[in-house]
Design a protein around this motif. Sequence first.
Motif, PDB file in Angstrom:
ATOM      1  N   UNK B 277       1.033  -1.186  -0.180  1.00 26.29           N
ATOM      2  CA  UNK B 277       0.166  -0.179   0.057  1.00 26.29           C
ATOM      3  C   UNK B 277       0.692   0.871   0.136  1.00 26.29           C
ATOM      4  N   UNK B 280      -0.165   3.875   2.394  1.00 18.53           N
ATOM      5  CA  UNK B 280      -0.096   3.930   4.039  1.00 18.53           C
ATOM      6  C   UNK B 280       0.719   4.439   4.736  1.00 18.53           C
ATOM      7  N   UNK B 282       2.873   5.335   7.423  1.00 20.03           N
ATOM      8  CA  UNK B 282       4.569   4.169   8.620  1.00 20.03           C
ATOM      9  C   UNK B 282       3.514   4.751  10.108  1.00 20.03           C
ATOM     10  N   UNK B 283       3.765   3.929  10.498  1.00 19.67           N
ATOM     11  CA  UNK B 283       2.735   4.226  12.380  1.00 19.67           C
ATOM     12  C   UNK B 283       4.886   5.025  12.873  1.00 19.67           C
ATOM     13  N   UNK B 285       5.371   5.670  15.923  1.00 22.40           N
ATOM     14  CA  UNK B 285       5.627   5.570  17.937  1.00 22.40           C
ATOM     15  C   UNK B 285       6.225   6.172  18.876  1.00 22.40           C
TER      16      UNK B 285
END
Lengths: 383, 383
Positions: B277, B280, B282-283, B285
Amino acid sequence: MKTKRLVILGSTGSIGVQTLEVVRSLGERFQVLGLAAGRNVTLLEEQARQFQPRLIWSEDDGARRALEAAAGPGARWTPLEEQAAHPDADLVVVGTVGRAGLMPTLAALRAGKAVALANKEVLVMAGAVVTRAAAQGKGQLLPIDSEHSAIWQCLWGERRSSIARILLTASGGAFRDYTQEQLARVTPEEAMQHPTWQMGRKITVDSATLINKGFEAIETRWLFDVPLERIEVVLHRESIVHSLVEFVDGCVKAQLGEPDMRVPIRIALCYPERVPNAARSPIDLARIGELHFDAPDFRRFPALSLGLKAGRRGGTYPAALAAADEVAVNHFLAGRLRFTDIAGLLEDVLSTHVSAADTDLEAVLEADAWARTYAEDWVRAKV
Amino acid sequence: MKTKRLVILGSTGSIGVQTLEVVRSLGERFQVLGLAAGRNVTLLEEQARQFQPRLIWSEDDGARRALEAAAGPGARWTPLEEQAAHPDADLVVVGTVGRAGLMPTLAALRAGKAVALANKEVLVMAGAVVTRAAAQGKGQLLPIDSEHSAIWQCLWGERRSSIARILLTASGGAFRDYTQEQLARVTPEEAMQHPTWQMGRKITVDSATLINKGFEAIETRWLFDVPLERIEVVLHRESIVHSLVEFVDGCVKAQLGEPDMRVPIRIALCYPERVPNAARSPIDLARIGELHFDAPDFRRFPALSLGLKAGRRGGTYPAALAAADEVAVNHFLAGRLRFTDIAGLLEDVLSTHVSAADTDLEAVLEADAWARTYAEDWVRAKV
């Protein structure tokens, strides 16, 4: 249920002792075929008496008689590599520290064994050689480290090609909240106070400099065939989230648990089964309350950058870095180097070293030897 | 790459619209075979024009001509169940709300289809019937809900027998920080302000009462064959950790990500592949910084207890509860019930209902009808 026969190298170290504790708790699933250790003969003798291994060995030749006697009738004095490749061994636990684990790991993998690897330096030094040996001998590498165990578990049922990014969590070590000025003055005793994990001395110092995470990134590269560019480090002080994998579709998986090395040890020993653990302490997230994440501070912890840089460069740079680090940590623990000197030494090693073109075993050992000499000279000039 | 042919039931709802968005982003992998919706004819017509489905249907019979014309030559007026079981359908997305999804889901499963299920009530009402239909017809249930998708992903590569506990995370809904007194006075408009998720109206109110989590626990029970006793709810305000699975050996896996329903939709559509994807996010944190966990407050949110209790009791209790909740939420949204009355009504339903011995479809529909009548009477008496 087939009994797995274990060889445990480094049985008196932190990983070895916890492995035997796990083995004991699992009853008939395991049989200790071999034990080998360094110079802690007293503990090894006690272990030999308790587990009655057929193969026994210590660095201390003089203890041979006593150890063979303790291990029971028929026990044979068998050096590391021979134990690792023994025809009856199903799983070899490599819990040694530093360079000592390399040759036995190669021997085990070439003999087609499953190797539960806790020894960081093996893959850091010689990842290419080790993975080649595993492929040729059809041996299998099982990670024991909590971070790699987490990544491994997140990848069960997934394709390697689905990995977008790996997020290695780092507690930040003993000095995560120290200023640069404070870091210059810390003592070996302070470095031993790891906030979340009980580990050996060398690894605890490596956690404090954060080079540990650089090494783990390099191990990750070899264990899961992921380029260093896709491996990131994220600070996570509670050590509850042991690492994360982000997939190409945007999903992230993590493995969590209370910090307890026996958990990843157990996973590696029992793989591919998940064996019920009555003694497990179920995670209580409501009690934990908060999990924190932060970016690592490369300025205060330059060793982390150096580790990642060595990994990206590849060749024999990681081997040289790991060897120099072993020397540096020893001198720090002996009070001959300041904590901040460790990274200074490593930086000089990395900028001076010239990698061999081929990273075969010979080149790795040569880089290792070169870096040790370089590091000893560096310390001598400094002191 | 084989093109998957999709039937999307409830295409104008929150899940339907996002499913079509995902389908559009995935290009040739999918072809929309059928679209069906309630009374939002304007949107359905637009969807029909864009995706040119061969099968089309709306609750509004009068729109038949216009919709068939919009869907293009050869498009056929095809009701939900017929679409769901259509020989050319590879995957049926059930994005309807309430009872409407039940019969089409059964039809699809009996015809051996993969069913991506977003409709909570289907499994809550008739989990036994649905899982039986799936087993008999060799149909497959794929969860779309973020929590169940998380659990599902955590179980890839794992054995069902390894599950020790499932931890369902709950954002806590719109009123998580409200006192009991404040809860008695909230308006439908306030209930629509979900802190982390964009969802339909019914589900948003269910999130605010927390009965949503009771329903999800019941769905979990059926999707993964785990008894209610092993399913727990943990509050997690950031909605980043979408749920967790604890295994018998003490390891915990979690699935994480920014709250975005398109992610679990994409997973279900693409399964068993993880399709890259590019869009997307990306996370991050380190940016998220903190993740919070807490125990749910059953006193302020009694509907959660009622949901779990109905699940533990089994039989037709969940069906009765779900039906009464649908009535209660409608009356709350219309301003005829106070927020806290919803749980009051549900409690009375649960204590009055007598479950059928057999939970076949007839019993489920009977319990559903009984509860609706009971609930309407209850509201009438109250107002």
